[in-house]
Design a protein around this motif. Structure first.
Motif, PDB file in Angstrom:
ATOM      1  N   ARG A 251       0.948   5.371   3.094  1.00  0.00           N
ATOM      2  CA  ARG A 251      -0.168   4.410   3.096  1.00  0.00           C
ATOM      3  C   ARG A 251      -1.508   5.132   3.275  1.00  0.00           C
ATOM      4  O   ARG A 251      -2.489   4.800   2.607  1.00  0.00           O
ATOM      5  CB  ARG A 251       0.025   3.370   4.196  1.00  0.00           C
TER       6      ARG A 251
ATOM      7  N   ASP B 279       3.993   5.171   6.659  1.00  0.00           N
ATOM      8  CA  ASP B 279       2.628   5.190   7.196  1.00  0.00           C
ATOM      9  C   ASP B 279       1.828   6.357   6.606  1.00  0.00           C
ATOM     10  O   ASP B 279       0.639   6.204   6.305  1.00  0.00           O
ATOM     11  CB  ASP B 279       2.633   5.264   8.725  1.00  0.00           C
TER      12      ASP B 279
ATOM     13  N   GLN C 213       0.819  -1.216   0.000  1.00  0.00           N
ATOM     14  CA  GLN C 213       0.000   0.000   0.000  1.00  0.00           C
ATOM     15  C   GLN C 213       0.856   1.270   0.000  1.00  0.00           C
ATOM     16  O   GLN C 213       0.497   2.272   0.605  1.00  0.00           O
ATOM     17  CB  GLN C 213      -0.987   0.018   1.162  1.00  0.00           C
ATOM     18  N   LEU C 214       1.983   1.206  -0.712  1.00  0.00           N
ATOM     19  CA  LEU C 214       2.828   2.385  -0.877  1.00  0.00           C
ATOM     20  C   LEU C 214       2.652   2.984  -2.268  1.00  0.00           C
ATOM     21  O   LEU C 214       3.275   3.986  -2.596  1.00  0.00           O
ATOM     22  CB  LEU C 214       4.295   2.031  -0.628  1.00  0.00           C
TER      23      LEU C 214
END
Length: 102
Positions: A88, A85, A51-52
């Protein structure tokens, strides 16, 4: 007439060229994405899995591409030093925004 005086020339102080300004809904196929992201195909898909990077948009059984605007947003976040994070969260936001388009 001098080309620099042509009305189509980019004026001094204008922002850098962004392909999405020419084609707002431009998409990048894998070869283009590899060039822009400077990463290999396996790395691209590893980023999608982590999810990058947003998943590609499917246009058919054998056709998919990434919206240039999403790629630009993710690159801008990377350049700004955002954490994984934070990236993401951005990817989730961009992917959800697709549902609201049309």
């Amino acid at each position: 007439m001098n080309a620099l005086n042509n009305s189509t020339a980019i004026p001094a102080g204008a922002s850098k060229f962004d392909a999405s300004q020419l084609v707002p809904n431009a998409v990048l196929g894998m070869p283009d994405l590899i060039a822009v992201m400077r990463a290999s195909k396996p790395t691209i898909y590893a980023w999608v899995s982590a999810q990058l990077l947003t998943p590609p948009v499917k246009f058919g059984a054998k056709s998919s591409a990434w919206p240039a605007s999403e790629v630009n947003a993710i690159l801008a976040a990377r350049i700004a030093g955002k954490t994984d994070d934070e990236i993401r969260s951005l990817v989730i936001e961009l992917t959800e925004a697709r549902k609201r388009l049309v």
